[in-house]
Design an enzyme around this catalytic site. Structure first.
Site, PDB file in Angstrom:
ATOM      1  N   CYS A  80      -1.866   8.633   8.720  1.00 10.09           N
ATOM      2  CA  CYS A  80      -2.359   9.895   9.266  1.00 10.09           C
ATOM      3  C   CYS A  80      -1.827  10.092  10.690  1.00 10.09           C
ATOM      4  CB  CYS A  80      -3.879   9.963   9.181  1.00 10.09           C
ATOM      5  SG  CYS A  80      -4.529  11.645   9.406  1.00 10.09           S
ATOM      6  N   HIS A 186      -4.558   9.489   3.671  1.00 12.41           N
ATOM      7  CA  HIS A 186      -5.293   8.243   3.891  1.00 12.41           C
ATOM      8  C   HIS A 186      -5.316   7.429   2.601  1.00 12.41           C
ATOM      9  CE1 HIS A 186      -7.112   8.921   7.897  1.00 12.41           C
ATOM     10  NE2 HIS A 186      -7.017  10.198   7.574  1.00 12.41           N
ATOM     11  N   GLU A 188      -6.538   4.525   2.187  1.00 12.35           N
ATOM     12  CA  GLU A 188      -7.821   3.825   2.096  1.00 12.35           C
ATOM     13  C   GLU A 188      -8.937   4.735   1.600  1.00 12.35           C
ATOM     14  OE1 GLU A 188      -8.067   5.684   6.178  1.00 12.35           O
ATOM     15  OE2 GLU A 188      -6.509   4.965   4.815  1.00 12.35           O
TER      16      GLU A 188
END
Length: 208
Positions: A80, A186, A188
Site C-alpha cells: 500500500c 493489502h 494481509e
C-alpha cells in the site's frame, strides 16, 4: 527471518499474523541490525506519504533500507503506502520525495467516470501484466484483492508494472523489479488470495 519495518505507519500486527500463519519467522522491528540479519524485508504503510517518509528519515531508516534495496539487493516487499514510498516522488499534499528505488511517481487516482468514487475502498480484480510468479495459484476468474487508497504509482518503465486493476480507468496494483516487489492492495487483508501472494513471495528464488 522476515523483518517487518515498524515506523509507525503500517498494519504491522495483521501483517505479522499473516506471515506467522504461513509459517514464516517474522519480526516487527525498526532496528537496522535486524535488517542486516533478515532474509527479506517488508515495508508496510498506511496514511499520508509525507508523514510516512518523514518518519522513516527521522528514525534513520532510509539509509539502511536503501542499502539493502539497491546494494545488497535483499528481497523487499512494499504494501500500500509502502509501495508508493518506493517511488521518486508523490504529488500528495503538495509533493514529497520518496525513497527513489523505482523510477516512478505517485499521483491521485483520476477516474474517467465521475460516478466512480475516490478513494478506492474494497475488493477489485487484478489484471496480471508481469511477474507471473507472484500471482501463481490464484483463481483465474476470482483473483480479487482488497484496496484502500486514493493515490497510485505510475512507473516510467512499463516492465516494472506487474498488475493493474480498473477503478474508472487503469490503476497500478503491483510492481516488480528484480529484488523489489510491491502491491497497492493489502495481501494481509485479501484472505486466501492475499495469503497465496505472500506465500509466492516468500518462496520465490530471487537469485535464479
Amino acid at each position: 527471518m522476515i523483518a517487518v519495518v515498524d515506523y509507525g505507519f503500517g498494519n504491522v500486527r495483521s501483517l505479522w499474523n499473516a506471515l506467522d500463519f504461513l509459517g514464516a519467522e517474522a519480526e516487527i522491528t525498526r532496528d537496522p541490525e535486524d535488517f542486516d540479519t533478515a532474509d527479506r524485508i517488508v515495508l508496510p504503510g498506511v496514511g499520508a506519504f509525507g508523514d510516512a517518509i518523514a518518519a522513516i528519515r527521522e528514525l534513520g531508516l532510509e539509509k539502511p533500507l536503501t542499502r539493502h534495496a539497491l546494494e545488497t539487493r535483499k528481497p523487499m516487499f512494499g504494501i500500500c503506502l509502502g509501495m508508493q514510498l518506493f517511488a521518486n516522488h508523490s504529488a500528495e499534499h503538495g509533493g514529497h520525495d520518496g525513497l527513489g528505488w523505482i523510477d516512478a511517481h505517485v499521483d491521485r487516482i483520476c477516474p474517467k467516470d465521475r460516478d466512480v468514487k475516490v478513494p478506492q475502498v474494497g475488493w477489485n480484480t487484478l489484471q496480471v501484466k508481469g511477474a507471473e510468479w507472484l500471482f501463481s495459484g490464484l483463481p483465474a476468474q476470482q483473483n480479487d484483492v482488497y484496496f484502500v487508497h486514493s493515490y497510485h504509482m505510475l512507473c516510467t518503465d512499463s516492465h516494472d508494472l506487474a498488475a493493474t486493476t480498473n477503478h474508472g480507468g487503469l490503476v497500478t496494483a503491483a510492481i516488480s523489479r528484480g529484488n523489489l516487489t510491491a502491491t497497492q492492495f493489502h495481501p494481509e487483508k485479501s484472505q486466501d488470495n492475499g495469503l497465496r501472494i505472500l506465500q509466492n513471495w516468500l518462496e520465490h528464488d530471487f537469485d535464479a
